[in-house]
Design a protein around this motif. Structure first.
Motif, mmCIF file in Angstrom:
data_model
loop_
_atom_site.group_PDB
_atom_site.id
_atom_site.type_symbol
_atom_site.label_atom_id
_atom_site.label_comp_id
_atom_site.label_asym_id
_atom_site.label_seq_id
_atom_site.Cartn_x
_atom_site.Cartn_y
_atom_site.Cartn_z
ATOM 1 N N ALA A 24 0.839 -1.201 0.000
ATOM 2 C CA ALA A 24 0.000 0.000 0.000
ATOM 3 C C ALA A 24 0.874 1.252 0.000
ATOM 4 C CB ALA A 24 -0.940 -0.001 1.203
ATOM 5 N N GLY A 25 1.944 1.234 0.764
ATOM 6 C CA GLY A 25 2.857 2.376 0.767
ATOM 7 C C GLY A 25 3.523 2.576 -0.581
ATOM 8 N N LEU A 26 3.951 1.482 -1.184
ATOM 9 C CA LEU A 26 4.583 1.546 -2.496
ATOM 10 C C LEU A 26 3.585 2.022 -3.553
ATOM 11 C CD1 LEU A 26 7.458 0.775 -3.412
ATOM 12 C CD2 LEU A 26 6.497 -1.358 -4.232
ATOM 13 N N TRP A 27 2.378 1.469 -3.508
ATOM 14 C CA TRP A 27 1.348 1.826 -4.475
ATOM 15 C C TRP A 27 0.974 3.300 -4.340
ATOM 16 C CZ3 TRP A 27 -2.288 -2.423 -6.305
ATOM 17 C CH2 TRP A 27 -3.074 -1.981 -7.360
ATOM 18 N N ASP A 28 0.858 3.781 -3.109
ATOM 19 C CA ASP A 28 0.476 5.160 -2.878
ATOM 20 C C ASP A 28 1.579 6.117 -3.327
ATOM 21 O OD1 ASP A 28 -1.586 6.918 -1.869
ATOM 22 O OD2 ASP A 28 -0.192 7.420 -0.246
ATOM 23 N N ALA A 29 2.824 5.673 -3.253
ATOM 24 C CA ALA A 29 3.935 6.526 -3.685
ATOM 25 C C ALA A 29 3.945 6.706 -5.192
ATOM 26 C CB ALA A 29 5.255 5.927 -3.222
ATOM 27 N N PHE A 30 3.484 5.719 -5.944
ATOM 28 C CA PHE A 30 3.521 5.784 -7.399
ATOM 29 C C PHE A 30 2.181 6.138 -8.036
ATOM 30 C CE2 PHE A 30 7.195 2.970 -6.604
ATOM 31 C CZ PHE A 30 8.155 3.764 -7.225
ATOM 32 N N GLY A 31 1.157 6.269 -7.249
ATOM 33 C CA GLY A 31 -0.167 6.595 -7.789
ATOM 34 C C GLY A 31 -1.175 6.636 -6.661
ATOM 35 N N SER A 32 -2.416 6.469 -7.003
ATOM 36 C CA SER A 32 -3.434 6.497 -5.963
ATOM 37 C C SER A 32 -3.784 5.072 -5.549
ATOM 38 C CB SER A 32 -4.680 7.238 -6.456
ATOM 39 O OG SER A 32 -5.291 6.507 -7.479
ATOM 40 N N LEU A 33 -3.884 4.886 -4.280
ATOM 41 C CA LEU A 33 -4.213 3.588 -3.704
ATOM 42 C C LEU A 33 -5.665 3.235 -4.029
ATOM 43 C CD1 LEU A 33 -3.079 1.376 -1.778
ATOM 44 C CD2 LEU A 33 -4.081 2.667 0.088
ATOM 45 N N PRO A 34 -5.936 2.015 -4.527
ATOM 46 C CA PRO A 34 -7.333 1.651 -4.786
ATOM 47 C C PRO A 34 -8.128 1.618 -3.480
ATOM 48 C CG PRO A 34 -5.851 -0.163 -5.389
ATOM 49 C CD PRO A 34 -5.015 0.953 -4.870
ATOM 50 N N GLY A 35 -9.401 1.897 -3.585
ATOM 51 C CA GLY A 35 -10.250 1.951 -2.404
ATOM 52 C C GLY A 35 -10.654 0.587 -1.886
ATOM 53 N N VAL A 36 -11.012 0.559 -0.626
ATOM 54 C CA VAL A 36 -11.541 -0.656 -0.005
ATOM 55 C C VAL A 36 -13.042 -0.677 -0.276
ATOM 56 C CG1 VAL A 36 -11.881 -1.875 2.170
ATOM 57 C CG2 VAL A 36 -9.784 -0.576 1.795
ATOM 58 N N PRO A 37 -13.548 -1.714 -0.918
ATOM 59 C CA PRO A 37 -14.974 -1.727 -1.262
ATOM 60 C C PRO A 37 -15.859 -1.886 -0.024
ATOM 61 C CG PRO A 37 -13.952 -3.795 -1.910
ATOM 62 C CD PRO A 37 -12.852 -2.896 -1.411
ATOM 63 N N PHE A 38 -17.004 -1.255 -0.076
ATOM 64 C CA PHE A 38 -17.986 -1.377 1.005
ATOM 65 C C PHE A 38 -18.461 -2.817 1.143
ATOM 66 C CE2 PHE A 38 -22.502 -1.539 2.189
ATOM 67 C CZ PHE A 38 -22.408 -1.057 3.483
ATOM 68 N N ALA A 39 -18.462 -3.550 0.038
ATOM 69 C CA ALA A 39 -18.969 -4.924 0.036
ATOM 70 C C ALA A 39 -18.043 -5.896 0.778
ATOM 71 C CB ALA A 39 -19.170 -5.409 -1.391
ATOM 72 N N ALA A 40 -16.788 -5.540 0.979
ATOM 73 C CA ALA A 40 -15.841 -6.464 1.614
ATOM 74 C C ALA A 40 -16.307 -6.920 2.994
ATOM 75 C CB ALA A 40 -14.452 -5.843 1.674
ATOM 76 N N PRO A 41 -16.599 -5.999 3.926
ATOM 77 C CA PRO A 41 -17.057 -6.488 5.231
ATOM 78 C C PRO A 41 -18.427 -7.149 5.175
ATOM 79 C CG PRO A 41 -17.088 -4.091 5.181
ATOM 80 C CD PRO A 41 -16.436 -4.544 3.919
ATOM 81 N N VAL A 42 -19.268 -6.731 4.237
ATOM 82 C CA VAL A 42 -20.610 -7.315 4.126
ATOM 83 C C VAL A 42 -20.518 -8.775 3.694
ATOM 84 C CG1 VAL A 42 -22.800 -7.167 2.893
ATOM 85 C CG2 VAL A 42 -21.666 -5.079 3.663
ATOM 86 N N VAL A 43 -19.702 -9.043 2.676
ATOM 87 C CA VAL A 43 -19.557 -10.415 2.180
ATOM 88 C C VAL A 43 -18.903 -11.302 3.235
ATOM 89 C CG1 VAL A 43 -18.376 -11.824 0.454
ATOM 90 C CG2 VAL A 43 -19.554 -9.746 -0.236
ATOM 91 N N LEU A 44 -17.864 -10.797 3.887
ATOM 92 C CA LEU A 44 -17.202 -11.588 4.931
ATOM 93 C C LEU A 44 -18.152 -11.877 6.093
ATOM 94 C CD1 LEU A 44 -13.675 -9.930 4.931
ATOM 95 C CD2 LEU A 44 -14.211 -12.280 4.291
ATOM 96 N N ALA A 45 -18.969 -10.903 6.467
ATOM 97 C CA ALA A 45 -19.939 -11.122 7.545
ATOM 98 C C ALA A 45 -20.988 -12.149 7.142
ATOM 99 C CB ALA A 45 -20.594 -9.803 7.934
ATOM 100 N N ALA A 46 -21.401 -12.129 5.880
ATOM 101 C CA ALA A 46 -22.371 -13.119 5.406
ATOM 102 C C ALA A 46 -21.781 -14.529 5.448
ATOM 103 C CB ALA A 46 -22.825 -12.775 3.987
ATOM 104 N N ILE A 47 -20.518 -14.660 5.057
ATOM 105 C CA ILE A 47 -19.857 -15.963 5.116
ATOM 106 C C ILE A 47 -19.748 -16.433 6.566
ATOM 107 C CG2 ILE A 47 -17.682 -17.173 4.683
ATOM 108 C CD1 ILE A 47 -17.372 -15.345 2.209
ATOM 109 N N ALA A 48 -19.404 -15.524 7.466
ATOM 110 C CA ALA A 48 -19.321 -15.879 8.885
ATOM 111 C C ALA A 48 -20.667 -16.332 9.414
ATOM 112 C CB ALA A 48 -18.796 -14.688 9.698
ATOM 113 N N ALA A 49 -21.739 -15.682 8.995
ATOM 114 C CA ALA A 49 -23.084 -16.067 9.450
ATOM 115 C C ALA A 49 -23.453 -17.458 8.944
ATOM 116 C CB ALA A 49 -24.109 -15.034 8.977
ATOM 117 N N VAL A 50 -23.120 -17.751 7.688
ATOM 118 C CA VAL A 50 -23.421 -19.076 7.137
ATOM 119 C C VAL A 50 -22.622 -20.151 7.880
ATOM 120 C CG1 VAL A 50 -23.142 -20.524 5.085
ATOM 121 C CG2 VAL A 50 -24.121 -18.243 4.872
ATOM 122 N N LEU A 51 -21.351 -19.892 8.131
ATOM 123 C CA LEU A 51 -20.524 -20.856 8.868
ATOM 124 C C LEU A 51 -21.054 -21.085 10.278
ATOM 125 C CD1 LEU A 51 -16.967 -19.701 7.792
ATOM 126 C CD2 LEU A 51 -17.924 -21.958 7.412
ATOM 127 N N ALA A 52 -21.404 -20.002 10.964
ATOM 128 C CA ALA A 52 -21.909 -20.128 12.333
ATOM 129 C C ALA A 52 -23.247 -20.870 12.361
ATOM 130 C CB ALA A 52 -22.049 -18.747 12.969
#
Length: 163
Positions: A24-52
């Motif tokens: 991330a530091g290297l990427w930010d030095a040479f350009g703009s760091l890609p964003g963290v998608p809003f869907a990332a925690p939502v999808v991970l939480a859904a997987i956790a719910a299915v597993l539980a």
């Protein structure tokens, strides 16, 4: 199949976090760091719910089967084996994913939150780490629920797998 160790998953999490922080530091030095998608925690939480939910369902069915309750619906051994594989695979994937989001989140927090954009990205990364850790915990729970009872008097005898 070997049981997952929390230390191994923690090591994978830490290595992925350090690598993600450095990239991330290297990427930010040479350009703009890609964003963290809003869907990332939502999808991970859904997987956790299915597993539980799977773990709790199998635990109650196995308990009823062990206690020989009338009308208890048994658990097919292949279903239990697939559930263990699902739990282990989910935990092994969620550990580096959570580490990656943790590394990116630490980078965002240590390099200043300029306005709302980076603040939102850091929040999404933090939530993704928490949801990823929930996936790891639910995967380990599912693995423990489907574990066969130990046979103490047959330890090391013929027919046991080498450690």
């Amino acid at each position: 199949m070997r049981q997952l160790r929390i230390r191994v998953l923690g090591g994978i999490f830490a290595v992925a976090g350090v690598l993600a922080w450095a990239v991330a530091g290297l990427w930010d030095a040479f350009g703009s760091l890609p964003g963290v998608p809003f869907a990332a925690p939502v999808v991970l939480a859904a997987i956790a719910a299915v597993l539980a939910a799977t773990a709790l369902s199998l635990r109650s069915r196995l308990k009823a089967q062990r206690e020989r309750q009338p009308g208890a619906k048994g658990v097919d051994p292949m279903v239990a084996a697939r559930a263990v594989v699902f739990g282990q695979a989910s935990a092994l994937v969620a550990a580096p994913v959570a580490g990656m989001y943790g590394g990116v989140g630490v980078f965002l927090l240590t390099n200043g939150l300029d306005g709302g954009s980076r603040g939102d990205q850091a929040l999404y990364a933090g939530l993704a780490v928490l949801a990823g850790l929930a996936v790891v915990a639910a995967g380990l729970l599912l693995e423990r629920v489907c574990k066969l009872p130990e046979d103490e008097d047959d330890e090391g005898g013929p027919g046991t797998a080498p450690a």
